[in-house]
Design a protein around this motif. Structure first.
Motif, mmCIF file in Angstrom:
data_model
loop_
_atom_site.group_PDB
_atom_site.id
_atom_site.type_symbol
_atom_site.label_atom_id
_atom_site.label_comp_id
_atom_site.label_asym_id
_atom_site.label_seq_id
_atom_site.Cartn_x
_atom_site.Cartn_y
_atom_site.Cartn_z
ATOM 1 N N ASP A 249 -34.420 43.849 -24.129
ATOM 2 C CA ASP A 249 -35.458 44.457 -24.946
ATOM 3 C C ASP A 249 -35.422 45.964 -24.112
ATOM 4 O O ASP A 249 -35.072 46.481 -25.089
ATOM 5 N N ASP A 250 -34.581 45.786 -23.176
ATOM 6 C CA ASP A 250 -34.652 47.220 -22.978
ATOM 7 C C ASP A 250 -33.098 47.493 -23.203
ATOM 8 O O ASP A 250 -32.548 49.014 -23.554
ATOM 9 N N ILE A 251 -31.984 46.814 -24.396
ATOM 10 C CA ILE A 251 -30.752 47.258 -24.481
ATOM 11 C C ILE A 251 -30.409 47.591 -26.061
ATOM 12 O O ILE A 251 -31.527 46.635 -26.430
ATOM 13 N N THR A 252 -30.385 48.515 -27.108
ATOM 14 C CA THR A 252 -30.110 48.350 -27.858
ATOM 15 C C THR A 252 -28.564 48.800 -28.401
ATOM 16 O O THR A 252 -27.756 49.684 -27.071
ATOM 17 N N LYS A 253 -27.692 47.809 -29.517
ATOM 18 C CA LYS A 253 -26.615 47.496 -29.575
ATOM 19 C C LYS A 253 -26.279 49.858 -30.145
ATOM 20 O O LYS A 253 -27.013 50.224 -30.871
ATOM 21 N N VAL B 129 -23.786 50.382 -24.415
ATOM 22 C CA VAL B 129 -24.756 50.481 -25.560
ATOM 23 C C VAL B 129 -25.979 51.449 -24.943
ATOM 24 O O VAL B 129 -25.558 52.466 -24.096
ATOM 25 N N HIS B 130 -27.210 51.472 -25.327
ATOM 26 C CA HIS B 130 -28.314 52.078 -24.811
ATOM 27 C C HIS B 130 -29.037 51.347 -24.115
ATOM 28 O O HIS B 130 -29.577 50.302 -24.982
ATOM 29 N N SER B 131 -29.585 52.301 -23.440
ATOM 30 C CA SER B 131 -30.558 51.745 -22.034
ATOM 31 C C SER B 131 -31.433 52.610 -22.395
ATOM 32 O O SER B 131 -31.648 53.727 -22.196
ATOM 33 N N THR B 132 -32.924 52.392 -21.933
ATOM 34 C CA THR B 132 -33.901 52.575 -22.167
ATOM 35 C C THR B 132 -34.011 52.670 -20.816
ATOM 36 O O THR B 132 -34.652 54.111 -20.545
ATOM 37 N N GLU C 85 -23.469 51.754 -32.507
ATOM 38 C CA GLU C 85 -22.680 51.029 -33.743
ATOM 39 C C GLU C 85 -20.973 51.383 -33.367
ATOM 40 O O GLU C 85 -21.231 52.184 -33.222
#
Length: 66
Positions: free
Chosen positions: A48-52, A2-5, A54
């Motif tokens: 909410d720090d995490i973005t999936k 995942v992407h983490s801020t 694709e």
């Protein structure tokens, strides 16, 4: 992955954990690379720090009640 801020990039999503107040948090790990070497990092961050990312399959990520 995942992407983490917090990590400012891709990280391994180790598990989802429910905090005592009922919110979901993510246990994450990543490697930082510096001129002097590498350092493994871990953190527990708010959902909410995490973005999936694709194309990733998250169905096997453990979910734990804290």
């Amino acid at each position: 992955m995942v992407h983490s801020t917090t990590a400012n990039g891709p990280v391994y999503l180790l598990a989802w954990e429910r905090s005592p107040d009922g919110a979901w948090e993510a246990d994450i790990a990543w490697i930082e690379v510096h001129e002097e070497g590498r350092q493994g990092r871990t953190a527990r961050v708010a959902a909410d720090d995490i973005t999936k990312i694709e194309g990733q399959d998250y169905s096997d990520v453990p979910r734990r009640s804290g």
